[in-house]
Design an enzyme around this catalytic site. Structure first.
Site, mmCIF file in Angstrom:
data_model
loop_
_atom_site.group_PDB
_atom_site.id
_atom_site.type_symbol
_atom_site.label_atom_id
_atom_site.label_comp_id
_atom_site.label_asym_id
_atom_site.label_seq_id
_atom_site.Cartn_x
_atom_site.Cartn_y
_atom_site.Cartn_z
ATOM 1 N N ASN A 161 0.792 -1.237 0.000
ATOM 2 C CA ASN A 161 0.000 0.000 0.000
ATOM 3 C C ASN A 161 0.820 1.281 0.000
ATOM 4 O O ASN A 161 0.318 2.327 -0.391
ATOM 5 C CB ASN A 161 -1.027 -0.012 1.140
ATOM 6 C CG ASN A 161 -0.406 -0.060 2.500
ATOM 7 O OD1 ASN A 161 0.782 -0.380 2.638
ATOM 8 N ND2 ASN A 161 -1.184 0.243 3.517
ATOM 9 N N GLU A 257 5.362 -4.007 11.856
ATOM 10 C CA GLU A 257 4.209 -3.090 11.814
ATOM 11 C C GLU A 257 3.114 -3.839 11.079
ATOM 12 O O GLU A 257 3.240 -4.107 9.879
ATOM 13 C CB GLU A 257 4.557 -1.799 11.065
ATOM 14 C CG GLU A 257 5.611 -0.943 11.733
ATOM 15 C CD GLU A 257 5.199 -0.346 13.059
ATOM 16 O OE1 GLU A 257 6.080 0.117 13.779
ATOM 17 O OE2 GLU A 257 3.972 -0.353 13.382
ATOM 18 N N CYS A 291 -3.183 0.611 7.091
ATOM 19 C CA CYS A 291 -3.228 -0.012 8.420
ATOM 20 C C CYS A 291 -3.867 0.943 9.418
ATOM 21 O O CYS A 291 -4.552 0.520 10.340
ATOM 22 C CB CYS A 291 -1.826 -0.388 8.867
ATOM 23 S SG CYS A 291 -0.707 1.000 8.884
HETATM 24 P P1 NAP Z 1 1.205 -9.119 3.327
HETATM 25 O O1 NAP Z 1 0.440 -9.988 2.420
HETATM 26 O O2 NAP Z 1 1.458 -9.583 4.702
HETATM 27 O O3 NAP Z 1 2.593 -8.850 2.571
HETATM 28 C C1 NAP Z 1 3.567 -8.001 3.103
HETATM 29 C C2 NAP Z 1 4.937 -8.402 2.596
HETATM 30 O O4 NAP Z 1 5.286 -9.681 3.109
HETATM 31 C C3 NAP Z 1 5.024 -8.527 1.080
HETATM 32 O O5 NAP Z 1 6.290 -8.085 0.674
HETATM 33 C C4 NAP Z 1 4.895 -10.024 0.873
HETATM 34 O O6 NAP Z 1 5.448 -10.468 -0.348
HETATM 35 C C5 NAP Z 1 5.709 -10.518 2.041
HETATM 36 N N1 NAP Z 1 5.493 -11.900 2.425
HETATM 37 C C6 NAP Z 1 4.384 -12.651 2.264
HETATM 38 N N2 NAP Z 1 4.588 -13.887 2.802
HETATM 39 C C7 NAP Z 1 5.845 -13.894 3.300
HETATM 40 C C8 NAP Z 1 6.640 -14.864 3.981
HETATM 41 N N3 NAP Z 1 6.194 -16.090 4.241
HETATM 42 N N4 NAP Z 1 7.884 -14.533 4.345
HETATM 43 C C9 NAP Z 1 8.373 -13.305 4.068
HETATM 44 N N5 NAP Z 1 7.673 -12.346 3.436
HETATM 45 C C10 NAP Z 1 6.420 -12.633 3.066
HETATM 46 O O7 NAP Z 1 0.558 -7.681 3.480
HETATM 47 P P2 NAP Z 1 -0.015 -6.719 2.339
HETATM 48 O O8 NAP Z 1 -1.191 -7.369 1.697
HETATM 49 O O9 NAP Z 1 1.071 -6.233 1.459
HETATM 50 O O10 NAP Z 1 -0.515 -5.484 3.219
HETATM 51 C C11 NAP Z 1 -1.757 -5.525 3.871
HETATM 52 C C12 NAP Z 1 -1.614 -5.744 5.357
HETATM 53 O O11 NAP Z 1 -0.511 -5.028 5.853
HETATM 54 C C13 NAP Z 1 -2.792 -5.262 6.172
HETATM 55 O O12 NAP Z 1 -3.082 -6.181 7.191
HETATM 56 C C14 NAP Z 1 -2.313 -3.966 6.779
HETATM 57 O O13 NAP Z 1 -2.957 -3.581 7.957
HETATM 58 C C15 NAP Z 1 -0.883 -4.249 6.981
HETATM 59 N N6 NAP Z 1 -0.116 -3.012 6.987
HETATM 60 C C16 NAP Z 1 0.331 -2.547 8.177
HETATM 61 C C17 NAP Z 1 1.038 -1.369 8.233
HETATM 62 C C18 NAP Z 1 1.536 -0.819 9.537
HETATM 63 O O14 NAP Z 1 2.383 0.054 9.492
HETATM 64 N N7 NAP Z 1 1.067 -1.293 10.687
HETATM 65 C C19 NAP Z 1 1.307 -0.674 7.073
HETATM 66 C C20 NAP Z 1 0.849 -1.179 5.877
HETATM 67 C C21 NAP Z 1 0.145 -2.352 5.847
HETATM 68 P P3 NAP Z 1 4.480 -10.742 -1.616
HETATM 69 O O15 NAP Z 1 3.869 -9.449 -1.966
HETATM 70 O O16 NAP Z 1 5.427 -11.266 -2.634
HETATM 71 O O17 NAP Z 1 3.474 -11.757 -1.164
HETATM 72 O O1 G3P Z 2 -0.753 1.374 5.999
HETATM 73 C C1 G3P Z 2 0.365 2.199 6.029
HETATM 74 C C2 G3P Z 2 0.491 2.887 7.332
HETATM 75 O O2 G3P Z 2 1.797 3.033 7.697
HETATM 76 C C3 G3P Z 2 -0.337 4.144 7.350
HETATM 77 O O3 G3P Z 2 0.299 5.267 6.970
HETATM 78 O O4 G3P Z 2 0.458 7.652 6.562
HETATM 79 O O5 G3P Z 2 -1.513 6.396 5.716
HETATM 80 O O6 G3P Z 2 -1.249 6.785 8.152
HETATM 81 P P1 G3P Z 2 -0.562 6.610 6.851
#
Ligand code: NAP
Ligand code: G3P
Length: 481
Positions: A161, A257, A291
């Site tokens: 994202n 995160e 997130c």
């Molecule tokens: P995701 O599916 O967990 O993927 C995140 C990263 O992890 C991608 O680079 C993915 O690669 C990689 N990955 C997947 N499986 C893995 C494994 N087994 N080992 C190592 N790396 C692996 O998350 P997303 O769909 O990109 O993002 C959505 C989620 O992220 C939501 O739950 C959101 O709340 C959370 N998020 C949190 C924050 C925060 O700061 N708290 C910020 C942004 C997003 P691939 O793309 O190649 O699968």
């Molecule tokens: O999901 C990404 C997280 O880090 C949120 O960033 O700047 O949209 O609050 P922001």
């Protein structure tokens, strides 16, 4: 603004050379806007990933031996290159993850600012000096020099994202502190991440100091995460993925995160017009795929009707369309995510939620939906929707809202809307989250503020200063005079 470029394979960086996988395998990336092929990235083999991590480890000592002002200068040059590539990278972010061009370009500009600030903060990192005589039995002639040293090799894994910002916010603090980096971008967003690294190479990245690994996380993830040359992992993404990585990583430090279910708690004395505006901005920007999006509203019964109507009137004005239309609500990243959100809406409606606002749902483009009278038996009350649906839960008291918040698995942020500051502080203290926003929407920035999640929302702290801290460990040298 966006022009569809010819789909191409975008090589990974190894030792400052751009390479394709010897296997010839690639992963295709499709636009969330129209399903067109944007391009491909190499599906690297385990041998290639292994070479990348080994090289990153081989050069680490030399990189750590450079002067911190040189590393800081590299970051400043990187920020300048990013600024000059903002249109190009912004256009790719738009194609890959479906943000509007203006928000994609803002992401690049924000990243350049974050890198500059990191370059400055990195110069001000100091250790400490402790005299022994504070502890009985030791004397002043025993002195500890506590130095701050890099962990070594950092694996940076970013989500789709913010494919540039949430990558650079890991890479910049790692580099300025003398760590070398293996960068694993999210597949959807990988080309934008690769362009961001092109800017770093243009800025003068020394050979091997950052190497990229591309390929599906589900395929190469476990291999890279368990590589014995890694010294630290910094990850942003889903909770399930983060928990899996933390288990695999075992003994090395891991900063996570993860997801959130950020509540907006609206008290009876709140400025309801302001609260509604903030809530709608917080819940629906980038179609809720943040997130820190507001993911549920808890409102006092006596003002619930009025708040729901204020929210409805704002949501009705959101423009639904495609990133190329500069729409507020754009298609979700993929069909699977859209189906998940649709299932949450259907479940809530079947269990008695009322629909305050909705609209057409076509493929992965979901009109914003506001649900009222959401109750605890509905999945949308607890699950992270990561999409354009906002549940409203009516509560009788502040205590009920706090209790609801405490019983959910996440603890990223929460907003409280009230005109009574004493109540705001009292409730803030009781909330088990990383950050409480008073009279404002949940959000990560400004980027030098600490940013963290508790419970299943993460471990460790980010935000520029804290990210730098997380990239360093103590090294103690004791003088026995
Ligand atoms: P995701 O599916 O967990 O993927 C995140 C990263 O992890 C991608 O680079 C993915 O690669 C990689 N990955 C997947 N499986 C893995 C494994 N087994 N080992 C190592 N790396 C692996 O998350 P997303 O769909 O990109 O993002 C959505 C989620 O992220 C939501 O739950 C959101 O709340 C959370 N998020 C949190 C924050 C925060 O700061 N708290 C910020 C942004 C997003 P691939 O793309 O190649 O699968
Ligand atoms: O999901 C990404 C997280 O880090 C949120 O960033 O700047 O949209 O609050 P922001």
């Amino acid at each position: 603004m966006t022009k569809q470029t010819e789909p191409a394979i975008h090589p990974f960086l190894y030792n400052n050379e751009w390479k394709e996988s010897a296997t010839g395998n690639t992963v295709d990336i499709y636009s969330p806007d129209n399903g067109n092929l944007v391009g491909s990235v190499p599906a690297m083999s385990q041998d290639e990933v292994n070479d990348a991590v080994n090289l990153t480890a081989d050069v680490q000592e030399n990189w750590a031996a450079t002067e911190v002002h040189e590393r800081s200068d590299l970051l400043h040059r990187w920020a300048d290159e990013l600024d000059s590539m903002a249109d190009e990278i912004g256009a790719m972010i738009q194609l890959e993850v479906g943000k509007t061009f203006s928000s994609a370009k803002s992401e690049v500009k924000r990243t350049a600012q974050l890198i500059r600030h990191t370059a400055e903060e990195g110069l001000r990192t100091h250790g400490s000096f402790i005299q022994g005589d504070a502890f009985p039995g030791a004397s002043r002639s025993t002195k500890a020099m506590v130095q701050k040293v890099p962990h070594g090799v950092v694996l940076a894994i970013s989500p789709f994202n913010y494919p540039v910002n949430l990558a650079a916010s890991k890479i910049a603090p790692a580099l300025v502190t003398g760590n070398t980096v293996v960068f694993k971008p999210a597949t959807q967003g990988a080309i934008s991440g690769i362009l961001m690294v092109k800017a770093l190479v243009k800025a003068g990245l020394p050979k091997g100091v950052l190497n990229i690994v591309t390929g599906r996380g589900s395929v190469i993830g476990d291999f890279v995460v368990t590589h014995d040359k890694l010294d630290m992992i910094t990850f942003t993404g889903g909770t399930a993925t983060g928990q899996h990585i933390a288990k695999q990583a075992s003994m090395i430090p891991v900063v996570l995160e993860l997801g959130g279910k950020d509540p907006a708690i609206v008290l009876s004395d709140a400025d309801l017009k302001k609260a509604a505006k903030e809530i709608v901005g917080g819940a629906f920007s980038y179609s809720g795929q943040r997130c820190t999006a507001i993911k549920r509203v808890m409102v006092m019964n006596d003002v619930a009707d009025e708040l729901a109507e204020e929210i409805r009137s704002h949501v009705a004005n959101l423009k639904v369309g495609y990133s190329t239309d500069d729409a507020d609500i754009i298609p979700m990243i993929d069909q699977k995510s859209a189906d998940f959100v649709t299932a949450l809406i259907d479940d809530a409606k079947a269990k008695g939620a009322t629909v305050v606002h909705t609209g057409a749902h076509e493929k992965n483009l979901l009109s914003p939906t506001v649900l009222d009278h959401v109750t605890e038996d509905m999945d949308v009350a607890w699950e992270e929707q990561f999409g354009p649906v906002l549940p409203i839960m009516r509560v009788e008291s502040e205590l009920e809202a706090i209790d609801l918040e405490k019983r959910n698995e996440y603890g990223l942020q929460a907003s409280i809307f009230t005109t009574d500051m004493e109540t705001a502080f009292t409730l803030s203290e009781r909330m088990n989250v990383g950050t409480v926003q008073i009279n404002g929407k949940t959000s990560r920035g400004p980027d030098h503020f600490p940013f963290l999640g508790v419970k299943n929302s993460g471990q460790g702290v980010q935000g520029i200063g804290r990210s730098i801290d997380s990239m360093l460990r103590d090294k103690v040298i004791v003088l026995n005079l």
